[in-house]
Write an enzyme that holds these catalytic residues in place. Structure first.
Site, short mmCIF file in Angstrom:
data_model
loop_
_atom_site.label_atom_id
_atom_site.label_comp_id
_atom_site.label_asym_id
_atom_site.label_seq_id
_atom_site.Cartn_x
_atom_site.Cartn_y
_atom_site.Cartn_z
N TYR A 106 -15.22 -12.07 -0.11
CA TYR A 106 -15.97 -10.83 -0.32
C TYR A 106 -17.20 -11.07 -1.19
O TYR A 106 -18.27 -10.49 -0.95
CB TYR A 106 -15.07 -9.78 -0.98
CG TYR A 106 -13.98 -9.25 -0.07
CD1 TYR A 106 -14.27 -8.26 0.88
CD2 TYR A 106 -12.68 -9.71 -0.16
CE1 TYR A 106 -13.27 -7.75 1.71
CE2 TYR A 106 -11.68 -9.22 0.66
CZ TYR A 106 -11.98 -8.25 1.59
OH TYR A 106 -10.99 -7.76 2.41
N ARG A 125 -3.19 6.46 1.40
CA ARG A 125 -3.73 7.64 2.09
C ARG A 125 -2.77 8.34 3.03
O ARG A 125 -3.04 9.45 3.47
CB ARG A 125 -4.99 7.23 2.87
CG ARG A 125 -6.20 6.95 1.98
CD ARG A 125 -7.38 6.51 2.79
NE ARG A 125 -7.20 5.17 3.34
CZ ARG A 125 -7.97 4.63 4.28
NH1 ARG A 125 -8.95 5.34 4.81
NH2 ARG A 125 -7.75 3.40 4.69
N ARG A 135 0.83 -1.22 0.00
CA ARG A 135 0.00 0.00 0.00
C ARG A 135 0.86 1.26 0.00
O ARG A 135 0.47 2.29 0.58
CB ARG A 135 -0.97 0.03 1.19
CG ARG A 135 -2.06 -1.02 1.13
CD ARG A 135 -3.19 -0.66 2.09
NE ARG A 135 -4.07 -1.80 2.28
CZ ARG A 135 -4.44 -2.29 3.46
NH1 ARG A 135 -3.99 -1.73 4.57
NH2 ARG A 135 -5.24 -3.32 3.55
N ARG A 140 -7.06 11.51 -4.95
CA ARG A 140 -8.27 10.74 -4.59
C ARG A 140 -9.50 11.65 -4.53
O ARG A 140 -10.59 11.30 -4.99
CB ARG A 140 -8.02 10.05 -3.25
CG ARG A 140 -9.25 9.48 -2.54
CD ARG A 140 -9.84 8.29 -3.24
NE ARG A 140 -10.95 7.75 -2.48
CZ ARG A 140 -12.17 8.29 -2.45
NH1 ARG A 140 -12.43 9.38 -3.15
NH2 ARG A 140 -13.13 7.73 -1.74
N ASP A 190 -7.06 -2.69 -7.27
CA ASP A 190 -7.74 -3.30 -6.12
C ASP A 190 -7.92 -4.79 -6.37
O ASP A 190 -8.05 -5.21 -7.53
CB ASP A 190 -9.11 -2.64 -5.88
CG ASP A 190 -9.70 -3.04 -4.54
OD1 ASP A 190 -9.26 -2.48 -3.52
OD2 ASP A 190 -10.56 -3.94 -4.50
#
Length: 358
Positions: free
Chosen positions: A155, A32, A28, A41, A78
């Protein structure tokens, strides 16, 4: 695409070839914690719009490479792009994580699924790779990735992020054949997508088996590792005269390192619950190792970060075959300067472990 990059530490380490210092990249690393990422973003409007706009995905992939002397870039995408391409309606809610409008709960749901054509429904990923490689100009290798079939399935069946996984556990107990059918389709889809990424220009691929560690040993072998092996067996092994290595990371999978080392991967990711010394003793030179600092250490003072880097490097010991990384993804609250300390410490402290072979 030129086959060799200007910085070959990452690829040379995978093949246990001599390097001047231990390579480092961070899961990652485009994320963020970087103010420049948050700016892009916001401009994108949504996480999926960021993923699906090649120019923006390229921009954020390169942000950490432009800021830090990292030894590899990883594609910004992703792990759930495949089920989205299958028509399940992927969405993200702030603070809640991913969800699907059309979860997969029945045999009929599974029978409707087909392997997406990456050139069509996942074209934005391939276009981003080509743009990234053009902008990278061979500075460092680019890593592509997918989720493991099992992790993607969790998921798809749960329909949202649910860490107790009641619905897929129920499917495992009551409809194991249906679950195997779902995982078979996903293994084909993951392999097809990773091969398309390789053809588009990535120089290594990674399989994120985020939820494999929740399983017991027999279930892990049957529902996770078996389908990962199907993917690894059918991956492109060489492109443009360059070997394409595969990294396998099963979070919480330290007890299965020997089995994972036989899966066909070239690198095993190790989380912070497993000693690198023990991992190296158990797998030898069969595979390289990647890891394994606890991400929480990056919230500590620079002196603590540097001390932990040194401890991990000593734990692995001398010679090639270790890629420094976190044991999981970097968290949004990490100050960028702390990551800079980590990278500098890895490159400086590790040189003494490579003097014999370089």
């Amino acid at each position: 695409m030129i086959s060799l990059t200007k910085n070959n530490r990452f690829l040379n380490t995978i093949w246990h070839e001599p390097v001047d210092a231990t390579p480092v990249w961070i899961m990652r690393q485009a994320g963020r914690y970087l103010p420049e990422y948050r700016e892009v973003r916001q401009k994108a409007g949504s996480f999926m719009q960021l993923c699906k706009t090649p120019e923006l995905a390229c921009q954020v992939t390169l942000q950490p490479i432009n800021r830090f002397p990292l030894d590899a870039a990883i594609l910004f995408s992703d792990i759930l792009t495949i089920p989205d391409a299958m028509g399940l309606g992927l969405y993200f809610k702030e603070g809640e994580g991913p969800g699907f409008e059309h979860p997969v709960r029945t045999v009929k749901d599974i029978q409707k699924l087909s392997v997406p054509d990456p050139e069509l429904s996942l074209r934005y990923v391939l276009d981003a790779i080509k743009m990234i490689q053009n902008e990278l100009a061979n500075r460092v290798p680019l890593i592509g990735f997918c989720g493991s079939p099992w992790t993607i399935a969790t998921y798809m069946v749960e329909g949202s992020a649910n860490k107790s996984f009641p619905l897929i556990k129920k499917m495992m107990q009551e409809e194991p054949l249906a679950l195997s059918q779902l995982l078979t389709v996903l293994a084909k889809a993951v392999c097809t997508h990773l091969n398309a990424q390789i053809k588009a220009g990535v120089q290594a691929v990674m399989i994120f088996d985020t939820w494999g560690g929740m399983l017991d040993t027999l279930s892990y072998q049957k529902y996770s590792l078996h389908f990962i092996q199907q993917v690894l067996t059918n991956l492109i092994k060489e492109q443009n005269g360059q070997r394409i290595p595969a990294i396998l990371f099963t979070k919480g999978g330290g007890k299965w390192l020997e089995e994972m080392a036989e899966s066909g991967c070239q690198v095993l990711g190790v989380d912070w619950h497993t000693s690198l010394h023990d991992a190296r003793q158990r797998v030898g030179n069969k595979v390289a190792l990647q890891g394994n600092m606890d991400p929480k250490i990056l919230l500590e003072s620079p002196s603590i970060i540097r001390a932990e880097v040194e401890r991990i490097l000593e734990e692995y010991g001398e010679g090639s075959g270790h890629i420094f990384n976190l044991g999981h993804g970097i968290t949004p609250d990490v100050p960028p300067d702390h990551l800079a300390e980590l990278i500098d410490a890895v490159h400086n402290y590790s040189q003494r472990f490579h003097q014999k072979g370089f």
